[in-house]
Design a protein around this motif. Structure first.
Motif, PDB file in Angstrom:
ATOM      1  N   PHE A  18       0.836  -1.205   0.000  1.00 37.97           N
ATOM      2  CA  PHE A  18       0.000   0.000   0.000  1.00 37.97           C
ATOM      3  C   PHE A  18       0.868   1.252   0.000  1.00 37.97           C
ATOM      4  CE2 PHE A  18      -3.715  -2.465   1.850  1.00 37.97           C
ATOM      5  CZ  PHE A  18      -4.562  -2.220   0.782  1.00 37.97           C
ATOM      6  N   LEU A  19       1.907   1.256   0.823  1.00 38.92           N
ATOM      7  CA  LEU A  19       2.775   2.426   0.922  1.00 38.92           C
ATOM      8  C   LEU A  19       3.477   2.707  -0.401  1.00 38.92           C
ATOM      9  CD1 LEU A  19       4.417   1.884   4.443  1.00 38.92           C
ATOM     10  CD2 LEU A  19       2.448   3.302   3.861  1.00 38.92           C
ATOM     11  N   LEU A  20       4.001   1.668  -1.035  1.00 34.03           N
ATOM     12  CA  LEU A  20       4.744   1.855  -2.277  1.00 34.03           C
ATOM     13  C   LEU A  20       3.836   2.269  -3.435  1.00 34.03           C
ATOM     14  CD1 LEU A  20       7.246  -1.155  -2.056  1.00 34.03           C
ATOM     15  CD2 LEU A  20       7.716   1.282  -1.687  1.00 34.03           C
ATOM     16  N   ALA A  21       2.535   2.022  -3.299  1.00 35.78           N
ATOM     17  CA  ALA A  21       1.581   2.425  -4.338  1.00 35.78           C
ATOM     18  C   ALA A  21       0.970   3.793  -4.067  1.00 35.78           C
ATOM     19  CB  ALA A  21       0.467   1.382  -4.456  1.00 35.78           C
ATOM     20  N   ALA A  22       1.453   4.483  -3.042  1.00 33.67           N
ATOM     21  CA  ALA A  22       0.886   5.790  -2.682  1.00 33.67           C
ATOM     22  C   ALA A  22       1.053   6.785  -3.825  1.00 33.67           C
ATOM     23  CB  ALA A  22       1.565   6.332  -1.427  1.00 33.67           C
TER      24      ALA A  22
END
Length: 289
Positions: A18-22
């Protein structure tokens, strides 16, 4: 499947994905939301530094150099170690705090620049800075140089962003151009263009592109080679912009119509507001983010 059925390792992997797709400009908001989803947010504390670093360098964040006041990119191409990044124009190495997303200090360059290609790198840097200033209202560029396999390799990184959370949209343009050549010889130019725009006022719409381009350019001395390469980059990026703009002009009557039924269950036509999608395209194309 309940929360208890998922292992800690799975939770960490999901959270980091989720973080890397922010989207650009929204990383810390996603961090806050992800922590809220975990019963124990300390699970991701050990992996946070690596995840923050991965996102920051992939996005090529723009920061102000402490040595010269120009903008420099925090990119994988200039990474000296996990917390230090080359600023060739400022002749220094920037120390960067990935958690705070801020410059923590700097030191003098100590052998990190390849002096054998520095003349060409400097000429490319000057030409790229002029090009970025002309075409990107909120952009920065950093140019790196190295000698590999007997060839000069110049890497031009451009990053530009526009954040407008009050109107519920953010976007970032990234392009990386690798120039491989022998002095006075032909240049092999390989590029990658990424564009990400997020619009979230009345829904959640993202435009994401990842395009590769290759061509050759005439060489010469350092200044002539840099001018030739930047001319080609300008042509390719302008064509990309035009193609993207054209695709938005026709998308409402083609692609999106193929994604829906002619009539929903209610037997009434849906009121699809294509202008929202077109606005994203225009916002991203009008001034290359």
């Amino acid at each position: 499947m309940s929360y208890d059925d998922v292992t800690d390792a799975d939770r960490i992997q999901i959270a980091n994905s989720f973080l890397l797709a922010a989207p650009p400009g929204e990383f810390m908001e996603v961090v806050t939301d992800v922590r809220g989803l975990l019963e124990d947010d300390s699970l991701i504390n050990d992996t946070c530094p690596a995840t923050f670093r991965e996102w920051n360098t992939d996005q090529m964040l723009q920061v102000v150099s402490p040595n010269g006041g120009h903008e420099v990119l925090i990119s994988k191409y200039g990474e000296v170690n996990d917390a230090e990044y080359l600023d060739p124009r400022g002749n220094c190495v920037i120390q960067f705090d990935h958690i705070k997303q801020a410059v923590a200090g700097s030191r003098a360059i100590s052998g990190e620049l390849d002096q054998e290609v520095e003349g060409y790198r400097s000429a490319f840097d000057s030409a790229a800075a002029d090009y970025t200033a002309e075409h990107y209202g909120n952009g920065g560029c950093t140019v790196y140089g190295a000698k590999k396999g007997g060839n000069h390799v110049i890497t031009i990184c451009i990053s530009a962003s526009k954040f407008n959370p009050n109107n519920f949209w953010n976007g970032r343009w990234r392009s990386v151009w690798t120039c491989t050549f022998s002095p006075n010889g032909k240049v092999q130019l390989d590029g990658n263009i990424k564009l990400n725009v997020h619009y979230y006022e009345e829904g959640n719409v993202q435009l994401t592109t990842n395009t590769n381009k290759s061509t050759t350019c005439n060489g010469g001395d350092a200044k002539a080679t840099a001018a030739s390469v930047m001319k080609q980059i300008g042509r390719i990026e302008a064509e990309f912009q035009q193609a993207l703009d054209q695709s938005y002009a026709t998308m409402g009557d083609t692609t999106f119509k193929a994604l829906r039924r002619k009539l929903p269950i209610t037997r009434k036509k849906m009121d699809w507001d294509w202008r929202r999608i077109q606005e994203i395209g225009r916002a991203s194309c009008r001034e290359r983010v």
